[in-house]
Write a protein that holds these residues in place. Structure first.
Motif, PDB file in Angstrom:
ATOM      1  N   ARG A   1      18.949 -45.629 -15.486  1.00  0.00           N
ATOM      2  CA  ARG A   1      19.090 -46.787 -14.611  1.00  0.00           C
ATOM      3  C   ARG A   1      18.260 -47.952 -15.151  1.00  0.00           C
ATOM      4  O   ARG A   1      17.100 -47.806 -15.509  1.00  0.00           O
ATOM      5  CB  ARG A   1      18.618 -46.436 -13.203  1.00  0.00           C
ATOM      6  N   GLY A   2      18.900 -49.115 -15.215  1.00  0.00           N
ATOM      7  CA  GLY A   2      18.211 -50.302 -15.704  1.00  0.00           C
ATOM      8  C   GLY A   2      18.384 -50.545 -17.188  1.00  0.00           C
ATOM      9  O   GLY A   2      18.042 -51.619 -17.683  1.00  0.00           O
ATOM     10  N   SER A   3      18.920 -49.562 -17.928  1.00  0.00           N
ATOM     11  CA  SER A   3      19.150 -49.743 -19.361  1.00  0.00           C
ATOM     12  C   SER A   3      20.383 -50.610 -19.582  1.00  0.00           C
ATOM     13  O   SER A   3      21.348 -50.542 -18.817  1.00  0.00           O
ATOM     14  CB  SER A   3      19.350 -48.398 -20.059  1.00  0.00           C
ATOM     15  N   ARG A   4      20.360 -51.408 -20.625  1.00  0.00           N
ATOM     16  CA  ARG A   4      21.485 -52.279 -20.945  1.00  0.00           C
ATOM     17  C   ARG A   4      22.119 -51.829 -22.251  1.00  0.00           C
ATOM     18  O   ARG A   4      21.422 -51.499 -23.223  1.00  0.00           O
ATOM     19  CB  ARG A   4      21.018 -53.737 -21.039  1.00  0.00           C
ATOM     20  N   THR A   5      23.459 -51.818 -22.269  1.00  0.00           N
ATOM     21  CA  THR A   5      24.218 -51.416 -23.448  1.00  0.00           C
ATOM     22  C   THR A   5      24.968 -52.605 -24.016  1.00  0.00           C
ATOM     23  O   THR A   5      25.650 -53.325 -23.282  1.00  0.00           O
ATOM     24  CB  THR A   5      25.232 -50.317 -23.088  1.00  0.00           C
ATOM     25  N   ALA A   6      24.856 -52.820 -25.327  1.00  0.00           N
ATOM     26  CA  ALA A   6      25.623 -53.859 -26.013  1.00  0.00           C
ATOM     27  C   ALA A   6      26.710 -53.201 -26.852  1.00  0.00           C
ATOM     28  O   ALA A   6      26.443 -52.243 -27.584  1.00  0.00           O
ATOM     29  CB  ALA A   6      24.705 -54.688 -26.899  1.00  0.00           C
TER      30      ALA A   6
END
Length: 242
Positions: free
Chosen positions: A105-110
């Motif tokens: 939770r809270g991680s961002r994926t590019a």
């Protein structure tokens, strides 16, 4: 999960592809679009091809470098129409969506998509944890960038709707900026201790080390530990003097 996904277009030549990408994203509930050195943007062709996804275009962030675009992302996946000579962990669109759904939770994926005619460079793919390959006709495998985004976005939508993927523990993973700082520190230290002694060999070694550490998915405390080790090594090389 969809709100944590950033679609990154690198070096887009035709503004219409930017608009078509925005439309594909809105169809599947995605909203975070980043551009790295587009040839033309904003442009009326992008607006026309967006066909109502004007809110996504209005919130686009244009970055001067790919490193800046992924600096706050904990997982980076680069799309490529062709398999590269250097082995790299590889995902299908479905596997990509499943992995993105299992991030803390809270991680961002590019998710990166390259230039229309040449895709992402090897140097750009070295910034990625995984390579995304869309299976297609081997005799005509190059997809339009917006079509590629649509396929991946669909899989993300399905994975998000299923709710089956288990969420990993919320351990803070290293961001793109933290990883690049670490790799720079690591390379400088390896030159200092004499492990790297030729530029060409150094590039090859660093490429392999990037692949190794990217595969490990380093957490923030692990990055701090490794940076501490490197700092101590450099300090000792100077005879313990600043």
């Amino acid at each position: 999960m969809l709100s944590t996904i950033r679609i990154v277009l690198v070096g887009t030549t035709h503004p219409g592809n930017i608009g078509a990408t925005a439309r594909a994203m809105k169809n599947m509930g995605l909203s975070d679009l980043a551009l790295v050195t587009p040839r033309v943007f904003p442009d009326e062709q992008a607006t026309a091809r967006a066909a109502g996804a004007d809110d996504i275009l209005a919130n686009v962030v244009v970055y001067p470098t790919l490193s800046a675009a992924i600096a706050d992302c904990q997982l980076t996946i680069g799309a490529s129409a062709r398999l590269r000579s250097i082995p790299w962990p590889q995902l299908t669109p479905r596997e990509c969506a499943d992995l993105a759904g299992r991030q803390a939770r809270g991680s961002r994926t590019a998710i990166l998509f390259g230039r229309e005619h040449s895709g992402l460079t090897n140097e750009e793919l070295e910034l990625c944890h995984f390579l995304l390959h869309i299976p297609s006709n081997p005799e005509f495998s190059s997809l339009n960038v917006a079509a590629a985004v649509q396929l991946v976005a669909y899989e993300l939508w399905v994975a998000n709707a299923s709710g089956d993927a288990a969420v990993e523990p919320a351990v803070p993973l290293a961001t793109g900026a933290e990883l690049e700082s670490f790799f720079g520190h690591l390379e400088a230290t390896l030159w200092d201790v004499g492990f790297l002694h030729e530029r060409r060999a150094g590039d090859s070694t660093m490429r392999r080390l990037r692949r190794l550490f990217n595969r490990a998915r380093l957490e923030e405390p692990e990055i701090h530990l490794l940076r501490g080790i490197l700092t101590t090594m450099q300090f000792r090389l100077k005879g313990g003097k600043e």
